[in-house]
Design an enzyme around this catalytic site. Structure first.
Site, short mmCIF file in Angstrom:
data_model
loop_
_atom_site.label_atom_id
_atom_site.label_comp_id
_atom_site.label_asym_id
_atom_site.label_seq_id
_atom_site.Cartn_x
_atom_site.Cartn_y
_atom_site.Cartn_z
N PHE A 1 0.84 -1.21 0.00
CA PHE A 1 0.00 0.00 0.00
C PHE A 1 0.87 1.25 0.00
CE2 PHE A 1 -2.35 -3.21 2.38
CZ PHE A 1 -3.62 -3.13 1.83
N ASP A 2 0.40 2.30 -0.64
CA ASP A 2 0.97 3.63 -0.47
C ASP A 2 0.33 4.20 0.80
OD1 ASP A 2 2.41 6.03 -1.21
OD2 ASP A 2 0.46 6.87 -1.74
N LYS A 3 1.07 4.93 1.59
CA LYS A 3 0.54 5.44 2.86
C LYS A 3 -0.44 6.59 2.64
CE LYS A 3 2.62 8.36 5.69
NZ LYS A 3 1.61 9.40 5.82
#
Length: 170
Positions: free
Chosen positions: A7-9
């Site tokens: 995931f991208d934060k």
């Protein structure tokens, strides 16, 4: 059969809505002076952190006071406001411009915007992002479905990422 998800934060796990949570002036500056100075200097930036600083200031900014503006990727900004050089950004920018500061300021956790006026350190702002309401449950549900490894990518300071990862079981 899926075992790992990355995931991208910002904007995926967190809302991407940055907010100034603290203004810490030093060397004789007030919180209002510090916030006004950095908000004016950041008026040339479209970065979400710059927007959060302008929002926290909450007043109209006179762009005529700024004569120069330069974004320095992965560091911050350099601007000239009312004939004063303003440097604002992460710890790297302080070292890049040889701004004298107490080195414990380098070890602050969170998203920190350090500010210097004419190469004199005048304080810092702490910026926070909110975790999305469904992120906790989503991570737990993925583990229950058999996903073994959840990975989060971020350009943020490692202490921010580690803290968030711990809260979410990533």
């Amino acid at each position: 059969k899926l075992k790992t998800i990355v995931f991208d934060k910002t904007g995926t796990i967190t809302k991407g809505n940055f907010k100034v949570t603290e203004v810490i002036p030093v060397n004789g500056y007030t919180s209002e002076q510090l916030l006004e100075t950095v908000a004016t200097a950041e008026s040339g930036s479209t970065h979400p952190i710059a927007k959060s600083i302008r929002d926290a200031y909450g007043k109209s900014i006179n762009g005529n006071h700024m004569s120069q503006f330069k974004e320095i990727p992965a560091h911050g900004i350099q601007a000239t406001v009312q004939n004063k050089e303003i440097i604002a950004g992460n710890d790297k920018i302080l070292h890049r411009f040889d701004v004298a500061h107490q080195y414990h300021f380098c070890d602050l956790s969170g998203t920190i915007v350090h500010v210097a006026i004419d190469r004199n350190y005048v304080g810092y702002l702490i910026i926070s992002d909110e975790i999305k309401e469904d992120s906790h449950r989503a991570m737990k549900d993925l583990h229950k479905l058999g996903v073994e490894e959840l990975v989060m990518l971020s350009g943020d300071d490692s202490c921010i990422v580690e803290d968030l990862a711990g809260k979410l079981g990533i």
